[in-house]
Motif scaffolding. Structure first.
Motif, PDB file in Angstrom:
ATOM      1  N   GLU A 261      22.514   3.063  13.260  1.00  0.00           N
ATOM      2  CA  GLU A 261      22.380   3.048  14.722  1.00  0.00           C
ATOM      3  C   GLU A 261      23.075   4.250  15.345  1.00  0.00           C
ATOM      4  O   GLU A 261      22.557   4.860  16.291  1.00  0.00           O
ATOM      5  CB  GLU A 261      22.950   1.752  15.290  1.00  0.00           C
ATOM      6  CG  GLU A 261      22.035   0.542  15.115  1.00  0.00           C
ATOM      7  CD  GLU A 261      22.489  -0.648  15.934  1.00  0.00           C
ATOM      8  OE1 GLU A 261      22.750  -0.477  17.143  1.00  0.00           O
ATOM      9  OE2 GLU A 261      22.597  -1.745  15.356  1.00  0.00           O
TER      10      GLU A 261
ATOM     11  N   PRO B 256      16.542  -0.932  18.419  1.00  0.00           N
ATOM     12  CA  PRO B 256      16.863  -0.142  17.226  1.00  0.00           C
ATOM     13  C   PRO B 256      15.753  -0.167  16.181  1.00  0.00           C
ATOM     14  O   PRO B 256      15.639   0.734  15.365  1.00  0.00           O
ATOM     15  CB  PRO B 256      18.126  -0.828  16.672  1.00  0.00           C
ATOM     16  CG  PRO B 256      18.694  -1.580  17.828  1.00  0.00           C
ATOM     17  CD  PRO B 256      17.522  -2.015  18.637  1.00  0.00           C
TER      18      PRO B 256
ATOM     19  N   ASN C 217      21.028   6.958  17.468  1.00  0.00           N
ATOM     20  CA  ASN C 217      21.336   7.155  18.889  1.00  0.00           C
ATOM     21  C   ASN C 217      21.612   8.614  19.216  1.00  0.00           C
ATOM     22  O   ASN C 217      21.442   9.048  20.356  1.00  0.00           O
ATOM     23  CB  ASN C 217      22.531   6.292  19.291  1.00  0.00           C
ATOM     24  CG  ASN C 217      22.201   4.817  19.321  1.00  0.00           C
ATOM     25  OD1 ASN C 217      21.043   4.438  19.440  1.00  0.00           O
ATOM     26  ND2 ASN C 217      23.217   3.969  19.191  1.00  0.00           N
TER      27      ASN C 217
ATOM     28  N   SER D 289      22.719  -6.640  12.393  1.00  0.00           N
ATOM     29  CA  SER D 289      23.087  -6.102  13.709  1.00  0.00           C
ATOM     30  C   SER D 289      24.567  -6.267  14.047  1.00  0.00           C
ATOM     31  O   SER D 289      25.032  -5.689  15.035  1.00  0.00           O
ATOM     32  CB  SER D 289      22.258  -6.777  14.804  1.00  0.00           C
ATOM     33  OG  SER D 289      22.446  -8.183  14.799  1.00  0.00           O
TER      34      SER D 289
ATOM     35  N   LYS E 174      14.120   6.336  14.270  1.00  0.00           N
ATOM     36  CA  LYS E 174      15.054   5.223  14.447  1.00  0.00           C
ATOM     37  C   LYS E 174      15.255   4.400  13.176  1.00  0.00           C
ATOM     38  O   LYS E 174      14.297   3.915  12.582  1.00  0.00           O
ATOM     39  CB  LYS E 174      14.536   4.270  15.532  1.00  0.00           C
ATOM     40  CG  LYS E 174      14.840   4.660  16.957  1.00  0.00           C
ATOM     41  CD  LYS E 174      14.399   3.528  17.862  1.00  0.00           C
ATOM     42  CE  LYS E 174      14.630   3.847  19.317  1.00  0.00           C
ATOM     43  NZ  LYS E 174      14.200   2.729  20.178  1.00  0.00           N
ATOM     44  N   ASN E 175      16.524   4.243  12.780  1.00  0.00           N
ATOM     45  CA  ASN E 175      16.911   3.322  11.708  1.00  0.00           C
ATOM     46  C   ASN E 175      15.955   3.361  10.515  1.00  0.00           C
ATOM     47  O   ASN E 175      15.463   2.310  10.067  1.00  0.00           O
ATOM     48  CB  ASN E 175      16.989   1.885  12.256  1.00  0.00           C
ATOM     49  CG  ASN E 175      18.207   1.689  13.132  1.00  0.00           C
ATOM     50  OD1 ASN E 175      18.967   2.628  13.364  1.00  0.00           O
ATOM     51  ND2 ASN E 175      18.383   0.505  13.642  1.00  0.00           N
TER      52      ASN E 175
END
Length: 343
Positions: A122, A250, A126, A112, A207-208
């Motif tokens: 990310e 995330p 997003n 992160s 997501k991710n």
């Protein structure tokens, strides 16, 4: 470690950081490391070309060894068995050790805060659609990275002998493995291009995707993060069941129906606790055992960065960062890089 975190609390209460900066500090750290990664990549490209022009005075950017995780795992096994630090790619081993230490103490914070792939993932997520994957499919996909991790651990820590590791580390292939990685992207094949575009598309839709389902090192760091004293705690009495926490996460963790977040996919980013509703309702907090960090949750970001930098500094000044492979030797192997195969 308690003295370490007590010192951080004192630092962050001296008004050295205003509230707005503290809220975005993880993003700032991520951006700085990503920009440096781009700079190191350009520097490495220049380095390769200077060697081809017989300029051997240029310094190699050792941080590119962070993109050689298999080599780092081999170096880790040799280090654990013999105490000998990786003699070819010491920076790669240093980065792996830093990621492991960070996960044990401050959750999966390498993912992160430091990892450039995590940063890109990310950004793409997003900007994407954020479709939800069925829990059964998600569970199946989530097992893939653990299967990959078990495969690598089995081959390296069980099948490969110390002599085989030493032979591989001293092979011409390994000595310029970082250059081969560069050429993989510069002269990318049709298959490689399709795979990368597919991963980008999947990350845009879900997501991710890479981090959640495919990254074996993320799986390793996630398991180690269970040892971390930090966790997100949900105050059920204050929760209004808005599910904004899951939207912010995330890793798409269902934070809203858990009391304590121990999930291996939790990267310690605290996005769930810092969304506007969570802050207003005081329903999510980062805790360390029985101590609440309601006003100092960004200590985790500062601690993660300090741990990484301290390990880097220790490695650099003890001669465990820059590779001892000379530029002249590196250049000789470059001449036959396309014909070098895995030993």
């Amino acid at each position: 470690m308690s003295i370490f975190f007590d010192s951080l609390i004192i630092i962050t209460t001296l008004d050295l950081f205003n509230k707005e900066l503290m809220v975005s500090i993880r993003k700032i750290i991520q951006t700085i490391f990503f920009i440096y990664t781009i700079f190191a990549g350009i520097w490495f490209y220049v380095y390769i070309n200077e060697l081809k022009n017989e300029n051997y005075s240029i310094l190699k950017p050792s941080s590119v060894e962070g993109f050689l995780p298999i080599s780092a795992l081999l170096g880790l096994k040799r280090f654990l068995l013999t105490g000998t630090y990786d003699p070819v790619h010491p920076a790669g081993l240093t980065i792996l050790i830093a990621a492991i230490v960070m996960s044990i103490f401050v959750k999966k914070s390498f993912c992160s805060h430091i990892c450039p792939v995590g940063f890109l993932s990310e950004l793409i997520s997003n900007a994407g659609f954020r479709f939800t994957i069925n829990r059964w499919i998600s569970g199946f996909l989530g097992s893939v990275k653990y299967i990959l991790l078990l495969f690598f651990l089995y081959v390296i820590f069980y099948q490969m002998s110390l002599q085989q590791i030493i032979f591989f580390q001293n092979s011409p292939y390994n000595k310029i493995a970082d250059a081969k990685m560069l050429y993989f992207f510069l002269d990318i094949s049709t298959t490689g291009f399709i795979v990368i575009i597919s991963l980008i598309l999947l990350t845009y839709l879900f997501k991710n995707f890479w981090c959640r389902f495919l990254c074996p090192y993320g799986a390793l760091l996630g398991i180690l993060s269970w040892l971390s004293p930090f966790k997100i705690k949900r105050e059920k009495a204050n929760c209004i069941d808005c599910q904004k926490c899951r939207e912010a996460c995330p890793s798409d963790i269902k934070v809203y129906n858990k009391e304590n977040i121990f999930a291996v996919n939790c990267i310690g980013c605290r996005e769930c606790a810092q969304n506007e509703t969570a802050v207003k309702q005081h329903c999510l907090r980062m805790i360390n055992k029985d101590r609440y960090f309601e006003k100092n949750e960004n200590l985790l970001s500062i601690a993660a960065t300090l741990i990484f930098l301290l390990i880097f500094i220790a490695a650099y000044f003890t001669g465990h960062w820059n590779s001892p492979v000379s530029n002249e030797e590196y250049a000789r192997f470059l001449d036959s890089i396309r014909s070098l195969s895995h030993p």
